[in-house]
Design an enzyme around this catalytic site. Structure first.
Site, PDB file in Angstrom:
ATOM      1  CD  GLU A   1      -1.545  -2.316   2.282  1.00 38.70           C
ATOM      2  OE1 GLU A   1      -2.217  -2.719   2.917  1.00 38.70           O
ATOM      3  OE2 GLU A   1      -0.213  -2.318   2.419  1.00 38.70           O
TER       4      GLU A   1
ATOM      5  CG  ASP B   1      -2.032  -3.453   5.892  1.00 35.18           C
ATOM      6  OD1 ASP B   1      -0.635  -3.841   5.782  1.00 35.18           O
ATOM      7  OD2 ASP B   1      -2.128  -2.319   6.096  1.00 35.18           O
TER       8      ASP B   1
ATOM      9  CG  ASP C   1      -6.771  -4.874   7.406  1.00 30.57           C
ATOM     10  OD1 ASP C   1      -6.568  -4.944   6.155  1.00 30.57           O
ATOM     11  OD2 ASP C   1      -6.438  -4.157   8.223  1.00 30.57           O
TER      12      ASP C   1
ATOM     13  CD  GLU D   1     -10.585  -0.510   3.901  1.00 25.16           C
ATOM     14  OE1 GLU D   1     -10.724   0.540   2.959  1.00 25.16           O
ATOM     15  OE2 GLU D   1     -11.234  -0.893   4.708  1.00 25.16           O
TER      16      GLU D   1
ATOM     17  CE1 TYR E   1      -1.946  -3.467   9.149  1.00 26.17           C
ATOM     18  CE2 TYR E   1      -3.651  -5.011  10.032  1.00 26.17           C
ATOM     19  CZ  TYR E   1      -3.139  -4.040   9.066  1.00 26.17           C
ATOM     20  OH  TYR E   1      -4.170  -3.379   8.418  1.00 26.17           O
TER      21      TYR E   1
ATOM     22  NE  ARG F   1      -5.709   0.548  10.285  1.00 28.04           N
ATOM     23  CZ  ARG F   1      -4.990   1.050   9.425  1.00 28.04           C
ATOM     24  NH1 ARG F   1      -3.991   0.342   8.845  1.00 28.04           N
ATOM     25  NH2 ARG F   1      -4.857   2.393   9.197  1.00 28.04           N
TER      26      ARG F   1
ATOM     27  CG  HIS G   1      -3.677  -9.023  12.477  1.00 27.69           C
ATOM     28  ND1 HIS G   1      -3.187  -9.703  11.264  1.00 27.69           N
ATOM     29  CD2 HIS G   1      -4.734  -8.242  11.672  1.00 27.69           C
ATOM     30  CE1 HIS G   1      -3.777  -9.307  10.117  1.00 27.69           C
ATOM     31  NE2 HIS G   1      -4.683  -8.552  10.503  1.00 27.69           N
TER      32      HIS G   1
END
Length: 941
Positions: A11, A97, A99, A101, A322, A324, A369
């Site tokens: 990203e 990532d 997740d 998103e 990470y 989140r 995570h």
């Protein structure tokens, strides 16, 4: 011929740089710079789609809630670059990532790039060499369920925002937004303020004193808790209406409290009871996204947005895992690393025999995570990274490191003692006194994890009775005691404390509303929208928020119901787990069923709203006949009890921004009305336009303005069309009063003169340039082309002649730095430059400087609140960033004729390896050459 190169897409550029340093020459690592596609605004759809099923939301709600995506206008160049790089690659690794998103970004990349080479999904929870190498060896397929979950959220938020926000525009104010999480978060803050507004203060007295064993010298404090066999009332014994909660509680007034003091001073004190028990305290679990935001707010005074931005940078540069996550669990390697480091730094006695295992207790926790911890199988101490990190990054890393290491350390141990002292004597009126004073204290005998870290606490309404760390002298029941410094003191009960960012995050998580990874953006949204204002650490709702929340509560009650919102979150989690069908769930929400918002579904609810009294929605009774109105130009109060002529406007007064809702009592309102009685009134009508001219007291002082008629817009307009129509409307002329004027004396003639500014003085006969007189941020001035000259007084704006203006321009111009502004504050000597640090007022607001380096103060910092340490840190960050790069303006290329647009369904790109049969995902998509979309994000959360 094969190049043998592999393209890795992440990203962010920072993440790309870090990963590229680990992968070597065989890999090309490139950043997508976040999302590349999204739902466009309906107004940006191709012309042939605007009247079709996608026209209202860019989502076809009639056919499976199919979304229509466009590549962001500013990302088309990036997509073209990625396609070019892909042509020379043999494999594509999507390393976004892990997740919802990140999975969605990976899917959008596949849809836009259409790779013809094998595709692998590469995931990792930290950016270290070992983690990246493991990720390369353990790739997986794209997870369609995570993509479905994210897409469902995106569509849900589009439906919510685009259906409900227009209602707010019509009934409260243009430009407002509603959102699935932001509206509920705003309601929480408003409800707390309502509690404070309804709160009734109660007065009570108590007695304190210091005691020790007879002849001893170890004194401790104790408070009166019992009197003549009944409990003595403290703050927590009163309701928010100012009433005692029980009949068996003694409410002391001043006379009663002082009589206790008089009797106790000459009385006898003995130990009535003494209870001692072991004390044990466990360390807090490692950080999750939510607890990191809370603790950074408490200990570092960092906002949720600042915390997440800093954590993102630490993660992308390989310092932490990470950021989140809902899980407090640590990997086996991390547990071993924490235990080793604790033993090395504090000794083996500080590490328990068995590792500590943590599991999530948060409602709705679903992320897989690890907890947020220092990256790597061996942790680097804050001292080891101090040369690489500074400012917020170092502070946050230090916090994460301490919490992680402490989580694997031993319990803090000690003992807690509670003592009740009996005091007997005779009151001044001759009655007997039988009083009980109480004290407690905790003595820590083994600090355990406290040697490394102690969790912060939110502000409590009333002080806790715990006195951790205070020590009581050795005593036994029946022992005689000495007393001194007995004193009576009066107190007032306190209203419920306002939310801080930390406590709001905690409340949202406890209720299962939203996801911790979105809390920072949610809080930022309600602050940016003006629904909530920050007063220090406290979050104060605006009157605008009161109007919005009331409308939602009365007409969309389920949409702001805490349990319903949490249930929606749980349903979305089920979609992510594959337990629910996305299309069926969206249909239930929008068209109605038992799961729908109210009266069937959101669509039916909006279509059948009925009449909404906008004036009533925007009114809040203050009391004593005074009502607050949320007006077009801000909140104001009206005195409806005043006697006025028929058809006349009741007395009004603007409400300053610094008056919080709970502070606007009837008494305070009367003060505002008295102060502004002569202002905020119609001065007359402009003879040219016929518009009313009004004098008002505003946020930046008194001013005059014209009142334009309310615009009549077609209710069928789309959000974007409405916004364009409003932007095209003329704006009311305004003008600040001169310093020599007042609201009480300003006349219509003076007001019209103020509204005529800037005034054309004349034309320079030599250059032909027009000279104007203007009032600016730094005072009155003349302007001729790009040449500005200061005027000595505001009155000259209205009187200066062309000859006088030319005389001023004939004089040599003073340089901007000719007169240095005086420092607003002096803070001390900078440790780097050795020069004094001061705060000055500059062109762009107050800034801190040592004479060589300047740094504008953050928006949330005031001149008075900045400390020496913060100033040093700000200057250090500015030095580290280096000089700002000059912006260059490139010539805009000629517009090309867009290629034909296609609304046909596309299939998902091949997952994992090219040989695998691709799965079909039904979404309407748009070619890269399609019409330029807006990059503005939708209103909903």
């Amino acid at each position: 011929m094969s190049s043998g190169r592999k393209l890795v897409i992440v990203e962010s550029p920072a993440k790309a740089r870090t990963i590229a340093s680990y992968l070597g020459d065989g890999y090309e690592v490139e950043a997508s710079v976040g999302h590349i596609r999204d739902l466009p605004q309906p107004s940006e759809l191709p012309a042939d789609m605007k009247k079709g099923p996608f026209g209202k939301f860019a989502v076809d709600v009639e056919n499976g809630f199919t979304p229509y995506y466009e590549v962001y206008g500013d990302k088309k160049k990036k997509v073209a670059e990625l396609k070019r790089l892909l042509k020379d690659a043999d494999e594509l690794y999507l390393a976004t990532d892990e997740d919802r998103e990140g999975e969605a970004i990976a899917w959008h990349l596949l849809e836009a790039l259409r790779p013809k080479v094998p595709v692998k999904r590469m995931v990792f929870h930290e950016i270290t060499r070992e983690a990246i190498e493991r990720a390369l060896q353990n790739t997986r397929d794209l997870d369609d369920r995570l993509v479905d979950a994210q897409e469902t959220r995106r569509i849900l938020d589009r439906l919510y925002g685009y259906e409900v926000s227009p209602v707010l525009w019509r009934k409260v104010r243009q430009g407002l937004s509603a959102g699935r999480v932001q509206s509920v978060a705003t309601r929480l803050v408003v409800e707390r303020e309502r509690e404070r507004m309804a709160f009734v203060n109660a007065e009570y007295w108590d007695v304190t004193g210091e005691f020790t064993t007879a002849g001893g010298d170890q004194w401790f404090s104790a408070r009166l808790t019992g009197l003549d066999g009944a409990k003595v009332a403290s703050g927590r014994d009163f309701t928010d209406r100012g009433e005692l909660k029980g009949s068996d509680v003694v409410h002391l007034d001043e006379a009663a409290a002082r009589s206790v003091v008089a009797a106790a001073e000459d009385g006898t004190t003995t130990v009535r009871s003494l209870e001692t028990k072991p004390y044990t305290r466990r360390p807090a679990a490692p950080f999750t996204t939510s607890t990191l935001q809370q603790e950074a707010s408490r200990k570092l005074r960092m906002s949720a947005r600042q915390t997440m931005r800093t954590a993102q940078s630490l993660y992308e540069n390989g310092y932490i895992t990470y950021m989140r996550t809902d899980s407090p669990a640590l990997s086996t390697q991390a547990i071993d690393a924490a235990r080793r480091q604790a033993a090395e730094l504090y000794g083996g006695d500080f590490v328990p025999a068995k590792p500590r295992i943590y599991t999530s207790k948060a409602k709705g926790a679903q992320e897989a995570h690890e907890a947020i911890r220092p990256a790597g199988d061996e942790f680097r101490t804050p001292q080891q990274v101090a040369t690489e990190l500074s400012g917020d990054q170092l502070k946050l890393y230090d916090l994460i490191w301490k919490r992680t290491v402490a989580s694997q350390m031993g319990d803090a141990r000690g003992s807690t003692a509670s003592v009740r002292l009996g005091v007997t004597g005779t009151r001044p009126d001759g009655t007997a006194l039988d009083a009980v004073f109480s004290a407690s204290g905790t003595v820590i005998t083994f600090r355990g994890f406290l040697a490394a870290y102690e969790e912060g606490r939110d502000t409590e309404r009333y002080d806790s009775d715990d006195a951790e760390g205070s020590r009581l002298p050795t005593m036994a029941e029946g022992d005689a005691m000495d007393a001194r410094e007995l004193a009576a003191a009066g107190h007032s009960t306190t209203p419920p404390p306002r939310y801080t960012e930390a406590s709001l995050v905690k409340a949202l998580e406890e209720r299962g509303i939203g996801r911790p990874s979105t809390y920072a953006s949610t809080i930022s949204t309600i602050l940016d929208r003006g629904y909530v204002l920050a007063r220090g650490q406290a979050l104060v709702p605006s009157w605008l928020a009161f109007a919005v929340v009331r409308l939602l509560e009365e007409h969309f009650p389920k949409l702001v119901d805490y349990d319903f919102t949490a249930a929606m979150e749980a349903d979305l989690d089920e979609i992510a787990a594959g337990g629910r069908d996305r299309t069926a769930w969206l249909s239930q929400f929008y068209y109605g069923s038992e799961a729908g918002p109210a009266d069937g579904g959101l669509h039916g609810l909006v279509e059948n709203l009925g009449d909404i009294d906008a004036r009533d929605i925007n009114s809040v009774p203050i009391g004593d006949g005074i009502t607050l109105r949320v007006g077009r130009y801000g909140p104001y109060i009206e005195d409806l009890s005043a006697e006025v002529a028929e058809g006349a406007t009741p007395p009004r007064a603007s409400v300053p921004d610094d008056v919080a809702p709970d502070e606007l009592t009837p008494e305070r309102a009367r003060e505002l009305l008295a102060t502004q009685a002569e202002g905020d009134n119609v001065l007359g009508q402009d003879p040219v336009t016929g518009h009313d001219i009004v004098a008002k007291n505003g946020r930046y002082g008194p001013y005059v303005t014209e009142v334009l008629p309310e615009p009549e817009l077609d209710e069928g307009l789309s959000a974007a069309a409405r916004k364009r129509a409003l932007a095209a409307l003329p704006k009311p002329r305004t003008g600040s009063l001169f310093k020599s004027m007042s609201l009480a004396t300003v006349t219509l003639e003076e007001a019209l003169q103020l509204l005529s500014l800037p005034r054309v003085v004349g034309v320079d006969p030599e250059s032909g340039d027009e000279i104007t007189a203007q009032n600016g941020r730094y005072g009155p001035y003349l302007k001729k082309g790009t040449d500005s000259r200061t005027l000595p007084s505001e009155e000259q704006l209205l009187t200066i002649t062309l000859e006088e203006a030319l005389a001023i321009y004939a004089q040599p111009k003073r340089g901007r730095g000719a007169t240095a502004s005086a420092p607003l504050r002096e803070l001390g000597e900078d440790p780097t430059s050795g020069k004094p640090i001061v705060i000055k007022d500059g062109r762009f607001g107050p800034y801190v400087t040592d004479g060589e380096t300047n740094r504008t103060l953050p928006k949330d910092a005031s001149i008075e609140s900045v400390t020496f340490e913060q100033a040093v840190e700000l200057l250090a960050l500015k030095r580290a960033a280096g000089p700002a790069k000059k912006r260059t303006t490139a010539k805009k290329p000629a517009a090309k004729k867009p290629a034909a647009k296609s609304t046909a369904t596309k299939t998902t790109a091949t997952k994992a390896v090219a040989a695998k049969k691709p799965a079909t995902k039904t979404t309407a998509t748009k070619s890269a050459a399609a019409k330029k979309p807006t990059t503005k994000k939708p209103a909903a959360d």
